[in-house]
Design an enzyme around this catalytic site. Structure first.
Site, PDB file in Angstrom:
ATOM      1  NE  ARG A 158      -3.599  -0.002   2.676  1.00  0.00           N
ATOM      2  CZ  ARG A 158      -4.250   0.219   3.815  1.00  0.00           C
ATOM      3  NH1 ARG A 158      -4.165  -0.664   4.814  1.00  0.00           N
ATOM      4  NH2 ARG A 158      -4.981   1.311   3.972  1.00  0.00           N
ATOM      5  CB  CYS A 201      -2.102   3.235   9.647  1.00  0.00           C
ATOM      6  SG  CYS A 201      -3.474   3.627  10.760  1.00  0.00           S
TER       7      CYS A 201
END
Length: 242
Positions: A158, A201
């Site tokens: 990611r 995050c």
């Protein structure tokens, strides 16, 4: 001082699973707090997928879970970040007597108990800190500041910007460094040398795992970007791929 275990298991994209796991079997005497319902306030708009709860909202949830001024809280999950989220929130709201069960629920060697628990409500008095978060505006103005180290707790895939079913935009905050929460036990030594540290995050949950590791390593001053990537990209702010 009394111990209060709190079950914080959850699964991203499966909001009912945490409660199901708790009912199937939990540490005897443990209460349950849900990441979506108790450790976030999903009614808050424009603040990412897991906005922080208000002091009043969190105090109500903590009290219902049996957390009072004489409680030493032991949070646990199944390795998905919910326990670290409770650890961070308790400290954010002035309750430092909290730990996370190392190794998650699998580290528990005793019996488990199925069903619900009769938890005696407590009184939780929040004392919110003002120095442990950073918002998108401040972070944007400080991009490129050599004194600030920004850490990305998502997976390396990611972070690199590979397409995935979670993010709506791919990449990372410009200048951020990858440190997946799954590798939190492997803290690069040079991270501790940074003047200031910010962790993000996807939505502010698993970044708390990295913040817990930093606190254990002597950097409890590291800050959380609560909205994280979900907030950053919703605002159309700069992204970088690598």
């Amino acid at each position: 001082m009394r111990y209060q275990f709190v079950d914080c298991r959850w699964e991203l994209g499966n909001p009912e699973r945490g409660r199901e796991l708790y009912v199937e079997g939990h540490i005897p005497g443990a209460s349950f707090l849900d990441v979506d319902e108790d450790l976030s306030d999903l009614s808050v708009a424009n603040a990412g997928r897991h906005p922080l709860p208000s002091a009043a909202r969190f105090a109500e949830a903590a009290a219902r879970a049996g957390i009072g001024p004489d409680s030493f809280v032991v949070a646990y999950d199944q390795g998905t970040g919910g326990a670290a989220r409770l650890w961070w929130l308790l400290r954010h709201f002035g309750h430092d007597d909290v730990a996370v069960l190392d190794g998650a629920i699998d580290a528990w060697k005793g019996p488990l108990r199925a069903g619900e628990e009769n938890i005696e409500p407590a009184r939780f008095e929040p004392r919110e800190r003002q120095d442990d978060t950073i918002d998108s505006g401040e972070l944007l103005t400080r991009l490129g500041d050599e004194r600030l180290l920004v850490l990305d707790a998502r997976s390396t895939e990611r972070y690199r910007g590979e397409p995935n079913p979670i993010d709506t935009a791919y990449g990372h905050i410009p200048g951020a460094r990858s440190w997946p929460f799954t590798d939190a036990s492997e803290l690069p030594e040079d991270v501790l040398e940074a003047d200031e540290i910010v962790v993000y995050c996807g939505s502010g949950v698993t970044s708390c795992v990295d913040l817990l590791a930093l606190a254990h390593a002597g950097r409890p001053d590291a800050k959380l970007y609560p909205g994280s990537w979900s907030d950053w990209t919703a605002r159309g702010l700069p992204v970088e791929k690598s």
